[in-house]
Write an enzyme that holds these catalytic residues in place. Structure first.
Site, PDB file in Angstrom:
ATOM      1  N   GLY A  25       0.475  -0.973  -0.485  1.00 15.50           N
ATOM      2  CA  GLY A  25      -0.361  -0.474   0.244  1.00 15.50           C
ATOM      3  C   GLY A  25       0.535   0.949   0.237  1.00 15.50           C
ATOM      4  N   ALA A  28       4.106   2.582  -5.383  1.00 15.62           N
ATOM      5  CA  ALA A  28       4.293   2.548  -6.290  1.00 15.62           C
ATOM      6  C   ALA A  28       2.862   1.240  -6.811  1.00 15.62           C
ATOM      7  CB  ALA A  28       5.420   0.946  -6.084  1.00 15.62           C
ATOM      8  N   SER A  54       7.960   3.514   3.315  1.00 17.32           N
ATOM      9  CA  SER A  54       8.755   4.362   2.947  1.00 17.32           C
ATOM     10  C   SER A  54       8.019   5.611   2.118  1.00 17.32           C
ATOM     11  CB  SER A  54       9.944   3.596   2.363  1.00 17.32           C
ATOM     12  OG  SER A  54      10.164   2.599   2.749  1.00 17.32           O
ATOM     13  N   TRP A  57       6.532   8.485   3.907  1.00 18.10           N
ATOM     14  CA  TRP A  57       8.791   9.202   5.029  1.00 18.10           C
ATOM     15  C   TRP A  57       9.579   9.575   4.001  1.00 18.10           C
ATOM     16  CZ3 TRP A  57       9.990   5.562   8.895  1.00 18.10           C
ATOM     17  CH2 TRP A  57       8.592   4.855  10.041  1.00 18.10           C
ATOM     18  N   GLN A  59      10.921  12.793   2.928  1.00 15.53           N
ATOM     19  CA  GLN A  59      11.197  14.273   2.643  1.00 15.53           C
ATOM     20  C   GLN A  59      11.392  15.438   1.512  1.00 15.53           C
ATOM     21  OE1 GLN A  59      13.837  14.927   5.938  1.00 15.53           O
ATOM     22  NE2 GLN A  59      12.919  13.571   7.663  1.00 15.53           N
ATOM     23  N   GLU A 126      19.767  18.621  -4.912  1.00 19.00           N
ATOM     24  CA  GLU A 126      19.956  17.252  -3.918  1.00 19.00           C
ATOM     25  C   GLU A 126      21.123  17.379  -4.388  1.00 19.00           C
ATOM     26  OE1 GLU A 126      17.043  15.389  -1.724  1.00 19.00           O
ATOM     27  OE2 GLU A 126      16.402  15.072  -3.182  1.00 19.00           O
ATOM     28  N   HIS A 350      19.129   2.742   4.031  1.00 19.41           N
ATOM     29  CA  HIS A 350      17.668   4.100   3.452  1.00 19.41           C
ATOM     30  C   HIS A 350      17.012   3.545   2.630  1.00 19.41           C
ATOM     31  CE1 HIS A 350      16.328   7.684   2.901  1.00 19.41           C
ATOM     32  NE2 HIS A 350      16.948   7.323   1.844  1.00 19.41           N
ATOM     33  N   GLU A 374      10.739  -0.020  -4.812  1.00 18.47           N
ATOM     34  CA  GLU A 374      12.034  -0.645  -4.001  1.00 18.47           C
ATOM     35  C   GLU A 374      12.458  -1.816  -4.340  1.00 18.47           C
ATOM     36  OE1 GLU A 374      12.530   0.987  -0.036  1.00 18.47           O
ATOM     37  OE2 GLU A 374      14.257   0.597   0.250  1.00 18.47           O
ATOM     38  N   ARG A 385      21.358   4.791  -5.604  1.00 23.02           N
ATOM     39  CA  ARG A 385      20.727   5.893  -6.034  1.00 23.02           C
ATOM     40  C   ARG A 385      20.855   6.826  -6.521  1.00 23.02           C
ATOM     41  NH1 ARG A 385      16.216   7.833  -3.649  1.00 23.02           N
ATOM     42  NH2 ARG A 385      17.203   7.068  -1.534  1.00 23.02           N
ATOM     43  N   LEU A 391      10.781   7.861  -5.988  1.00 25.89           N
ATOM     44  CA  LEU A 391       9.492   7.703  -6.036  1.00 25.89           C
ATOM     45  C   LEU A 391       9.680   7.894  -7.677  1.00 25.89           C
ATOM     46  CD1 LEU A 391       8.409  10.424  -3.377  1.00 25.89           C
ATOM     47  CD2 LEU A 391       8.465   8.342  -2.984  1.00 25.89           C
TER      48      LEU A 391
END
Ligand code: SIN
Length: 541
Positions: A25, A28, A54, A57, A59, A126, A350, A374, A385, A391
């Protein structure tokens, strides 16, 4: 299996059919279900959808070349560079090329991405991105906002049936075909094993962070999807590549709260307890070096007893609460004021670059099994990655899977597969906590940020022993994934991306390729080390 008990599915209230099952859930799984609508789909999730994922979560946000001056090709080149020589270029190009269409889909599902006064998407930078490319929501709230929008959309889509609290523990097969899934209700604590027959199974079960003692992932991320697929015979790719996020907040919590990399993108700096900015000596890009380099830099400081601290007092200061509300909340919970004090940080598992091998349409090597998110290894990430590509990969391949299933199986229908439902009280989840603790300790100490042949050999032996003493199906799936990480790490005699070996500290040309491995092949290698018969054969008898 004792005392076979059959339950009738679908229940009478469900007027659809179970020809497509989705496991998971998170982003993906939900995106794939929405893209398949109005085709009937059942989602099996161990927690309420959106929780235990994940994605919620995350950010930073989603990488997409949508800002002026950026191009798909630049995004592809950054992805390839981060992946340390083994990114599948075709897949990376496809992913970056479809990014802006998928961002528009998300906008249509109601995701409130940040926009400027002209209505254009705001993007941030980033590490290892050559442009501002991360589309975000209110600073660090992208994951939460995306999942909120998708959960709402899914709940408003009548063709999607939700089965929450079901822990899937087996992919069933007949010959070379996947025939469905077996799941245990009550969050995995029921003795009942219920078979869900299906023509198409989409595995979107998330990551493997809880193989390690320190992780930024929710507790549901135990590598079950990879293990289950491997046990059903699917080929697994690149399992040895695990990404450790450099800056989990080091306040003794499990899972560890994350201090987003975007903070370093804003200019926050890393120091040890003596105040030294240690990254300056390790890489020309200092704090903005690739994630694996920063993670090893911090790990060395922590191991040496000097600790590592993220200083945001100058670069963000008083704006912290408004610009990074999620991290601010985590700091507040720990009694830290990040506007005035340094944040203690430590690397934590992670993201797993490895997973179920899939092609450009998300198909695994098993007929009837697709996978996205993932739990897969599409080849987009290589050995490391690029931030905020996860995402993106999830939505791009979830959408491609929906198209592929609709093309291959145009008419929704059920098939008369053999019912393998039953009772198996020995295989409950609740009992494996001690063993899970042991496994996490083995993986952290011997297959973690720094690895060696000696350590990984011991890990393989200890994991094999744990497997011989545990028969919980759910835990065996987790052990299987751990075994694949350890044996593939042992076989890869070099360092590349997230896989760093102290005994082979350099990249080696002969290893400039991906790993493709089945569980049978892994077991043969493990058997050479332990001198015992192959454990997986024992498990299936
Ligand atoms: C972060 O916000 O630092 C994590 C982003 C990612 O892992 O892609």
């Amino acid at each position: 299996m004792a005392d076979k008990q059959t339950e009738l599915f679908p229940p009478q209230s469900w007027t659809g059919v179970d020809d497509v099952l989705i496991v998971g859930g998170g982003l993906a799984g939900l995106f794939c279900a929405l893209k398949l609508a109005p085709r009937p789909v059942t989602i099996l999730a161990s927690a309420p959808i959106g929780k235990g994922a994940s994605s919620a979560w995350a950010q930073a946000g989603i990488a997409a070349a949508v800002s002026p001056g950026d191009t798909v090709e630049k995004h592809v080149q950054d992805t390839i560079a981060a992946g340390a020589g083994i990114v599948d270029e075709h897949i990376a190009r496809l992913m970056a090329g479809e990014a802006s269409d998928r961002i528009h889909d998300l906008l249509e599902y109601g995701v409130p991405f940040d926009r400027d006064l002209e209505g254009k998407l705001v993007t941030s930078r980033e590490a290892a991105h050559s442009e501002n490319r991360v589309v975000r929501v209110k600073g660090d709230m992208a994951g939460r906002a995306i999942m909120h929008a998708l959960v709402t959309a899914v709940k408003n889509t009548p063709s999607i049936r939700l089965m929450e609290g079901y822990v899937v523990e087996e992919i069933t097969t007949e010959g070379k075909y996947v025939t469905g899934l077996i799941a245990r209700p009550d969050g995995g604590n029921s003795p009942k094993r219920i078979m869900f027959p299906a023509r198409a199974v989409v595995m979107a079960a998330g990551g493997s962070g809880h193989l390690y003692e320190r992780t930024t992932n929710p507790t549901e991320a135990r590598g079950g999807g990879i293990g289950m697929a491997a046990r059903a015979g699917a080929t697994i790719a690149d399992p040895e590549f695990v990404q450790f996020h450099p800056t989990a907040i080091n306040v003794g919590k499990d899972p560890s709260p994350l201090a987003t990399e975007a903070l370093r993108g804003e200019g926050c700096t890393l120091h040890n307890s003596a105040g030294e900015r240690f990254m300056l000596a390790l890489d020309d890009d200092a704090e903005m070096a690739p994630r694996d380099i920063v993670a090893r830099g911090i790990f060395a400081e922590v191991e040496a007893g000097r600790g590592a601290f993220l200083d945001c007092t100058t670069a963000v200061g008083e704006h912290f609460k408004d610009e990074f509300p999620t991290v601010y909340g985590y700091c507040q919970d720990a009694g830290i004021d990040p506007a005035k004090e340094r944040i203690p940080v430590i690397p934590a598992a992670h993201y797993h670059m490895g997973g179920i091998l899939t092609d450009a349409d998300g198909r695994s090597t098993l007929d009837g099994l697709w996978a996205c998110g993932e739990t897969t290894s599409t080849g987009a990430h290589g050995a490391n990655r690029l931030a905020s590509n996860s995402l993106l990969e999830a939505v791009v391949f979830a959408s491609r899977i929906a198209n592929n299933i609709s093309g291959l199986l145009p008419d929704p229908k059920t098939s008369p597969w053999k019912d393998k439902s039953g009772i198996n009280p020995d295989a409950q989840t609740a009992d494996d906590d001690v063993a899970m603790k042991k496994l996490r300790s083995i993986m952290s100490s011997k297959v973690g940020v720094l690895r060696s042949g000696e350590g990984m050999t011991k890990a393989v032996i200890e994991i094999d022993e744990l497997e011989r003493n545990n028969n919980s199906s759910r835990f065996v799936n987790t052990l299987t994934t751990a075994k694949l990480v350890a044996i593939a790490g042992l076989l890869r005699e070099e360092s590349r991306g997230g896989h760093f070996r102290t005994d082979f500290p350099k990249e080696r040309d002969e290893w400039k390729h991906r790993t493709f491995i089945t569980l049978k092949e892994a077991e043969k290698e493990i058997s050479k080390i332990t001198g015992k018969p192959e454990a997986v054969l024992q498990a299936q008898n």
